[in-house]
Design an enzyme around this catalytic site. Structure first.
Site, PDB file in Angstrom:
ATOM      1  N   HIS A 132      -4.834  -4.527   5.297  1.00  0.00           N
ATOM      2  CA  HIS A 132      -5.358  -3.415   4.507  1.00  0.00           C
ATOM      3  C   HIS A 132      -4.500  -2.162   4.695  1.00  0.00           C
ATOM      4  O   HIS A 132      -3.974  -1.906   5.781  1.00  0.00           O
ATOM      5  CB  HIS A 132      -6.790  -3.088   4.931  1.00  0.00           C
ATOM      6  N   CYS A 159      -1.915  -3.153  -0.160  1.00  0.00           N
ATOM      7  CA  CYS A 159      -2.191  -2.482  -1.427  1.00  0.00           C
ATOM      8  C   CYS A 159      -1.139  -1.401  -1.684  1.00  0.00           C
ATOM      9  O   CYS A 159      -0.717  -0.709  -0.757  1.00  0.00           O
ATOM     10  CB  CYS A 159      -3.579  -1.853  -1.415  1.00  0.00           C
ATOM     11  N   ARG A 205       0.410  -4.941  -5.184  1.00  0.00           N
ATOM     12  CA  ARG A 205       0.746  -5.086  -3.773  1.00  0.00           C
ATOM     13  C   ARG A 205       2.142  -4.539  -3.492  1.00  0.00           C
ATOM     14  O   ARG A 205       3.086  -4.778  -4.246  1.00  0.00           O
ATOM     15  CB  ARG A 205       0.692  -6.570  -3.365  1.00  0.00           C
TER      16      ARG A 205
END
Length: 234
Positions: free
Chosen positions: A136, A212, A221
Site C-alpha cells: 500500500h 498505487c 500502479r
C-alpha cells in the site's frame, strides 16, 4: 397539520443526512488513520516474530553458505511458504535507517494490510526470475508512501532466514505507471508492450515494486524495476 408533518419529515431527513455524513467521516478517518495505527503495530509484531523464529534452528535446513541455497540458484527459504505466511524482511535505506517491513506470501487485501505482499507465482528472494512485490501507498501502514522518492541506484535489502539479498533499482518509479490489469510487470521476464516504454534491465534476477500511483484511490500502479547485485549468507 400538513405544515407540521412537513417539518417533521424535514427534521428526520436532515437528521439522517447528518448521521450519514458523520458515518462517512468516521469511515474516511478510520481508513487514513485507524488502519495505519493497527497495521503498524501488526507489522512490528510480525518483524519481531520473524526475527525470533529465525534464531531458532530448523530441521532439515541445508543451505550452502557460498551461494545461499541448496540448489545453487540462490534463494533464502528452505521450505515452501504458505499463503499469508511471512517469508522475508525488506529494508529500503532511502526510507530511513529504521525502515523494516515484513513480506508475506500473497497479495490479497488481508495480506497487504500486514505489510508487503509477494506475488505467488513470482520468484523467491534471490532466485532467478522476478521477485515481484506489492504494498500500500496509503492506509494500512503505508509501506510505499514514499515510492516516488526512489531513484535508480537505490538499494532494496531483502533478508531471509539464511541470507541478505541486495537489489539495486534501475528505473525511476515516476516513469512507469500502468493499469492494474497490466500484469506484464510481474512476469518472470517483463516485456513492456510499448517499445519506447520503461523496461527492466537484462539481468537474470529481478525485483519489481508495485503500489498505487496516487495517494487517493486509483486503479493505476506505479512500478520500479531493479536487479540483484549481491548475496550475503547469514
Amino acid at each position: 397539520m400538513a405544515a407540521s408533518r412537513r417539518r417533521g419529515v424535514a427534521f428526520w431527513v436532515g437528521t439522517g443526512l447528518v448521521v450519514a455524513g458523520l458515518a462517512m467521516l468516521g469511515y474516511v478517518g478510520w481508513q487514513f488513520f485507524g488502519t495505519n495505527i493497527v497495521s503498524e503495530r501488526r507489522q512490528r509484531d510480525a518483524v519481531e516474530r520473524l526475527q525470533r523464529d529465525w534464531r531458532e534452528p530448523t530441521v532439515g535446513q541445508a543451505v550452502d553458505a557460498g551461494n545461499g541455497s541448496r540448489d545453487g540458484t540462490s534463494g533464502g527459504t528452505a521450505e515452501p511458504v504458505r499463503l499469508g505466511d511471512a517469508l522475508a524482511l525488506i529494508r529500503i535505506p532511502r526510507f530511513g535507517d529504521g525502515y523494516v517491513m515484513p513480506v508475506f506470501q500473497g497479495v490479497e487485501d488481508d495480506v497487504l494490510a500486514r505489510g508487503f505482499g509477494h506475488f505467488e507465482d513470482a520468484a523467491g528472494p534471490g532466485e532467478k526470475g522476478n521477485f515481484a512485490l506489492a504494498a500500500h501507498r496509503v492506509t494500512h501502514g503505508e509501506p510505499l508512501r514514499d515510492m516516488p522518492s526512489l531513484r535508480p541506484g537505490d538499494e532494496v535489502l531483502v533478508e531471509t532466514r539464511d541470507a541478505v539479498f541486495t537489489y539495486e533499482l534501475d528505473t525511476d518509479p515516476r516513469d512507469l505507471v500502468v493499469a492494474f490489469r497490466d500484469t506484464w510487470v510481474v512476469d518472470p521476464r517483463p516485456q513492456n508492450p510499448d517499445p519506447d516504454g520503461v523496461r527492466p534491465p537484462d539481468q537474470p534476477r529481478l525485483i519489481t515494486l508495485t503500489t498505487c500511483s496516487e495517494l487517493f484511490h486509483t486503479d493505476n500502479r506505479m512500478i520500479a524495476f531493479g536487479h540483484l547485485v549481491s548475496t550475503r549468507a547469514k
